[in-house]
Design an enzyme around this catalytic site. Structure first.
Site, mmCIF file in Angstrom:
data_model
loop_
_atom_site.group_PDB
_atom_site.id
_atom_site.type_symbol
_atom_site.label_atom_id
_atom_site.label_comp_id
_atom_site.label_asym_id
_atom_site.label_seq_id
_atom_site.Cartn_x
_atom_site.Cartn_y
_atom_site.Cartn_z
ATOM 1 N N GLY B 46 34.590 38.717 39.625
ATOM 2 C CA GLY B 46 34.918 37.837 39.440
ATOM 3 C C GLY B 46 35.779 37.501 40.619
ATOM 4 O O GLY B 46 36.418 36.696 41.119
ATOM 5 N N SER B 49 31.410 36.578 44.558
ATOM 6 C CA SER B 49 29.775 36.769 45.594
ATOM 7 C C SER B 49 28.900 35.998 44.827
ATOM 8 O O SER B 49 28.121 35.476 45.946
ATOM 9 C CB SER B 49 29.711 38.312 45.216
ATOM 10 O OG SER B 49 29.847 38.925 44.203
ATOM 11 N N GLY B 284 35.835 40.551 54.872
ATOM 12 C CA GLY B 284 36.162 40.861 53.157
ATOM 13 C C GLY B 284 37.970 39.929 53.436
ATOM 14 O O GLY B 284 38.472 41.214 54.064
ATOM 15 N N GLU B 287 40.611 44.623 49.405
ATOM 16 C CA GLU B 287 41.682 45.221 48.833
ATOM 17 C C GLU B 287 43.260 44.875 49.887
ATOM 18 O O GLU B 287 43.645 44.876 49.492
ATOM 19 C CB GLU B 287 40.855 46.017 49.141
ATOM 20 C CG GLU B 287 39.964 46.956 48.143
ATOM 21 C CD GLU B 287 39.070 47.890 49.068
ATOM 22 O OE1 GLU B 287 39.251 48.493 48.628
ATOM 23 O OE2 GLU B 287 37.839 47.474 49.377
#
Lengths: 175, 327
Positions: B46, B49, B284, B287
């Site tokens: 979700g 990617s 990224g 997180e």
């Protein structure tokens, strides 16, 4: 928690002699089509829908907290995990399969895609139906009303902002 | 009385698994009609990617995003992509997909070089057209050039894999280079604390995230908004309570996560400081988006009512207890 009868499609054990007793016939409208079906008295609406091949309605918590299994019954949203199949006798049910098709998406579905309102997608069918129920009742809701209308649908991915944006976009395009 | 406060939280986060090899691979098959089959192990849960990897390949090959068909996370056919964790897939699978695309592109560039009679570095592929730098009007279609490869029996396929450059950590000192690249973020939060009930309401979150390069800005915003909302839940509501070895909060009725009513106005800010080792500079964000939120909220509570709560969640009970102590 691994409770056998909580699994989708699982049925409570029924004694052989009771089998016919526990079945009943229901007639209802499902996504604008007349349906007549035999259902177990104790089957949940969400399981019944899955057995009919309508798997767009998601089963999340099974306790009425998450809203993933939201359907519209006679214009009102309901958690289909808390509704027994016999209870929809004589009623009108809309599931996500009744909202749009691959060829022609519902404006809400279009807006969800355009605004990036879908991530993992598990809450999406319920979100869309909650939004539809709101717009059917009030075609020009305020931002706060939009946010309230989806407050019974949990989403762990998006932070809700883009979902509210998508619904607002449909409202704006209509007004 | 309701009191307002503002707090800041900052974070840095290593992309990928800590001090361990964590490679990912990709296969690219550039078809006769110039569409691309991309095969990656990366599981799209979700975060997007599949979208991002298709964009990376499309950008490299000069084709449209819709020309790239992604097959992902199918252990029957795709190469290993490692886990969708550690905020690593855009960076690591992204690099793998980029390398695979570059390898397939080499074959096409070689063919174009011969067709045009120029050096390879003079050839440009854009919008499914192949042309010599500065002579855009004299283009050949990609299908034509790939067709040229086919007639000579040249396959336009590529594979790529990427493993971030890391070292293990020293057992004694903890020293080492556990990550190849890092994400950075600062969030500013405004809260309102009700001194009578102890309730903390978050009014707005301003979240600035250095993502290297935002391959898909809409998705990056989605990650920031969703992550910050998780951080808000961590700060104010979510708690696994354990009693006698049993979890006392195993449902949504007892383990509260934010609903749409709890989410404040979000201001996601994308900061682009390209990472040299990332695909088109990307790092990224998954997180990192939730890490600074709870610290910012706790700081905002201090700013509002002068209490330091160091154990999450910041429940009304804890707020009232500390307010009473301070008086």
């Amino acid at each position: 928690m691994d409770v056998p009868w909580k699994k989708p499609g699982a049925k409570l054990p029924v004694l052989e002699g009771d089998k016919n007793m526990s079945k009943q016939t229901i007639n209802f409208m499902l996504n604008s089509q007349k349906v007549s079906a035999q259902v177990e008295s104790d089957s949940r609406l969400v399981d019944f829908l899955h057995e009919m091949g309508l798997t767009g309605t998601k089963l999340g918590c099974g306790e009425g907290d998450c809203g993933a299994c939201t359907v519209i019954i006679d214009g009102q949203t309901a958690n289909s995990c808390l509704v027994l199949a016999p209870q929809i006798d004589g009623k009108e049910v809309t599931t996500i399969e009744g909202l749009g098709s691959y060829e022609q998406l519902h404006p809400l579905q279009e807006a969800f895609i355009e605004e990036g309102a879908v991530q993992c997608g598990f809450c999406t069918p319920g979100m869309l139906l909650s939004a539809k129920a709101l717009l059917d009742e009030n075609s020009n809701p305020k931002r706060e009303e939009i946010i309230r209308s989806i407050s019974g649908n949990l989403c762990r991915c998006t932070g809700y902002t883009k979902i509210a944006n998508a619904i607002e976009k449909v409202v704006r395009s209509k007004s | 009385m309701k009191k307002r406060g503002v707090g800041i939280g900052c974070m840095w986060y290593g992309i990928g698994n800590t001090g361990l090899p964590n490679p990912a691979g990709a296969f690219v098959d550039w078809k006769d009609d110039a569409t691309v089959s991309l095969m990656v192990g990366a599981a799209d849960i979700g975060q997007g990617s599949n979208t991002v990897l298709a964009q990376i390949v499309a950008e490299e090959l000069g084709v449209g995003y819709e020309d790239v068909l992604v097959t992902s996370a199918d252990t029957g056919v795709t190469p290993d992509g490692g886990a969708t964790s550690a905020s690593r897939q855009t960076y690591i699978s992204g690099n793998a997909a980029h390398l695979a695309a570059q390898e397939a592109k080499k074959v096409v560039l070689e063919e174009a070089k011969e067709m045009f009679g120029v050096e390879k570095n003079q050839v440009i592929i854009r919008d499914r057209r192949v042309f010599v730098k500065g002579q855009e009007e004299n283009y050949k279609s990609l299908e034509e050039v790939i067709g040229g490869c086919r007639r000579k029996g040249k396959m336009t396929i590529g594979h790529g894999w990427f493993n971030p450059d890391t070292t293990g950590l020293d057992g004694e000192t903890g020293a080492g280079s556990p990550y190849d690249t890092y994400a950075f973020a600062t969030q500013i939060v405004e809260v309102e604390v009700d001194t009578e009930t102890g309730q903390v309401e978050v009014l707005q979150i301003i979240a600035a995230h250095d993502v290297g390069r935002a391959i898909n800005p809409l998705q990056v915003e989605g990650q920031i908004e969703g992550g910050s909302t998780m951080g808000l839940g961590l700060a104010l509501y979510e708690e696994v309570k354990v009693l006698d070895g049993k979890i006392k909060t195993p449902s949504f009725a007892t383990y509260l996560i934010p609903t749409s009513m709890d989410v404040p106005t979000m201001h996601p800010l994308i900061v682009e400081e390209p990472a040299e080792s990332g695909p088109f500079g990307a790092k990224g964000v998954g997180e990192p988006a939730l890490i600074p939120t709870s610290a910012a909220i706790a700081n905002a509570v201090f700013n509002a009512v002068g209490i330091r709560i160091t154990e999450l969640p910041i429940t009304p009970e804890k707020v009232l207890d500390q307010l009473a102590e301070n008086q």
